[in-house]
Scaffold this motif. Structure first.
Motif, mmCIF file in Angstrom:
data_model
loop_
_atom_site.group_PDB
_atom_site.id
_atom_site.type_symbol
_atom_site.label_atom_id
_atom_site.label_comp_id
_atom_site.label_asym_id
_atom_site.label_seq_id
_atom_site.Cartn_x
_atom_site.Cartn_y
_atom_site.Cartn_z
ATOM 1 N N ASP A 54 0.834 -1.208 0.000
ATOM 2 C CA ASP A 54 0.000 0.000 0.000
ATOM 3 C C ASP A 54 0.870 1.260 0.000
ATOM 4 O O ASP A 54 1.571 1.536 0.981
ATOM 5 N N PHE A 55 0.848 1.987 -1.106
ATOM 6 C CA PHE A 55 1.445 3.332 -1.167
ATOM 7 C C PHE A 55 0.355 4.257 -1.688
ATOM 8 O O PHE A 55 0.372 4.648 -2.859
ATOM 9 N N LEU A 75 0.410 -7.689 4.842
ATOM 10 C CA LEU A 75 0.383 -6.285 4.394
ATOM 11 C C LEU A 75 1.766 -5.635 4.515
ATOM 12 O O LEU A 75 2.452 -5.823 5.527
ATOM 13 N N VAL A 76 2.129 -4.872 3.487
ATOM 14 C CA VAL A 76 3.307 -4.006 3.545
ATOM 15 C C VAL A 76 2.782 -2.586 3.353
ATOM 16 O O VAL A 76 2.278 -2.251 2.278
ATOM 17 N N ILE A 77 2.847 -1.776 4.410
ATOM 18 C CA ILE A 77 2.248 -0.432 4.359
ATOM 19 C C ILE A 77 3.348 0.625 4.299
ATOM 20 O O ILE A 77 4.155 0.762 5.230
ATOM 21 N N GLY A 78 3.360 1.378 3.177
ATOM 22 C CA GLY A 78 4.336 2.462 3.025
ATOM 23 C C GLY A 78 3.698 3.829 3.155
ATOM 24 O O GLY A 78 4.398 4.827 3.311
ATOM 25 N N PHE A 101 5.098 -2.170 8.564
ATOM 26 C CA PHE A 101 4.635 -0.778 8.506
ATOM 27 C C PHE A 101 5.873 0.086 8.683
ATOM 28 O O PHE A 101 6.500 0.054 9.742
ATOM 29 N N ALA A 102 6.249 0.813 7.615
ATOM 30 C CA ALA A 102 7.506 1.576 7.675
ATOM 31 C C ALA A 102 7.310 2.951 7.077
ATOM 32 O O ALA A 102 6.824 3.083 5.954
ATOM 33 N N SER A 103 7.694 3.962 7.827
ATOM 34 C CA SER A 103 7.603 5.326 7.303
ATOM 35 C C SER A 103 8.651 5.544 6.220
ATOM 36 O O SER A 103 8.550 6.506 5.459
#
Ligand code: NAD
Length: 226
Positions: A54-55, A75-78, A101-103
């Protein structure tokens, strides 16, 4: 060779979405099997994927989390700029599925997180930290998610509020400087991103890493083993 990781890309028409899709074309271990942008139904697109990347924008997160949880998808949340409530939704979802989840997905910035913690520990209370971040004018959130993470890292050690200065100019992909000012000296740590590809590469690395992981909320530091 094991079969490629099947990815649903959310925010596919955006700057980061296009960068992830371009990089994935050259990666035989990644297969982008579906793409969604604003207004596309997420639920049917998710059916055959292993991982969602998700970007997009923070407003997408309730539907993304609900659907991923129902379908038990990783989920990989960017995306950055989530509200407290949206962050709680992510934390709650991580009880049933694995989430990275990585900023910031760049290796360099994750080393900067590590160095900032180390510098705060070594310099101690005599030094006051501050953060300056610069991004392109189209960036919607300020301060950046990366600057907030840097502030959290430093605050965990020094227990001080950290001022953050946000600059929006030109086409800057992303620059972050942490400054520690002490009596008679000053230490600066700077990261400059030259291309969005560094974030896309990290997100694809996280998509591989997350396969087979138990439910939980993971960071890019976990992915990199820092
Ligand atoms: P962008 O505005 O270029 O792209 C966002 C895309 O998401 C757009 O195409 C938009 O139509 C789409 N979108 C908006 N709401 C949606 C929804 N509800 N469902 C599906 N799609 C939706 O932005 P960008 O520069 O690509 O950045 C995207 C996000 O990633 C931002 O939050 C940005 O801060 C973040 N970002 C994170 C990293 C990182 O390493 N974690 C790096 C760069 C950018």
């Amino acid at each position: 060779m094991s079969s490629p990781v099947r990815v649903l890309l959310i925010g596919a028409a955006g700057r980061m979405g296009r960068s992830v899709a371009d990089l994935a074309k050259a990666d035989p271990k990644i297969d982008i099997i579906a793409q969604c942008d604003l207004g596309d139904p997420i639920e049917p697109a998710m059916k055959n994927c292993d991982v969602i990347i998700d970007f997009s924008q923070p407003g997408a997160i309730p539907e993304v989390c609900r659907t991923a949880s129902n379908q038990r998808k990783s989920l990989v949340i960017g995306t950055t700029g989530h509200s407290q409530e949206q962050r709680r939704t992510i934390e709650k979802t991580a009880e049933s599925v694995p989430i990275v989840f990585a900023s910031n997905f760049s290796v360099g910035v994750n080393v900067l997180f590590w160095l900032t913690r180390k510098a705060a520990e070594l310099l101690g209370q005599d030094f006051n930290p501050e953060i300056i971040e610069t991004h392109h004018k189209m960036k919607k959130d300020a301060p950046s998610g990366t600057a907030k993470t840097l502030a959290e890292v430093s605050k965990t050690v020094q227990k001080k509020e950290i001022p953050i200065q946000s600059i929006r100019e030109g086409e800057v992909v992303g620059e972050h400087t942490v400054i520690f000012t002490g009596p008679g000296e000053r230490l600066e740590l700077t990261h400059r991103a030259a291309s969005r590809e560094i974030f896309a590469r990290g997100a694809l690395r996280a998509a591989h890493w997350i396969m087979g992981k138990p439910p939980g909320l993971y960071s890019m530091q976990d992915v990199l083993g820092l």
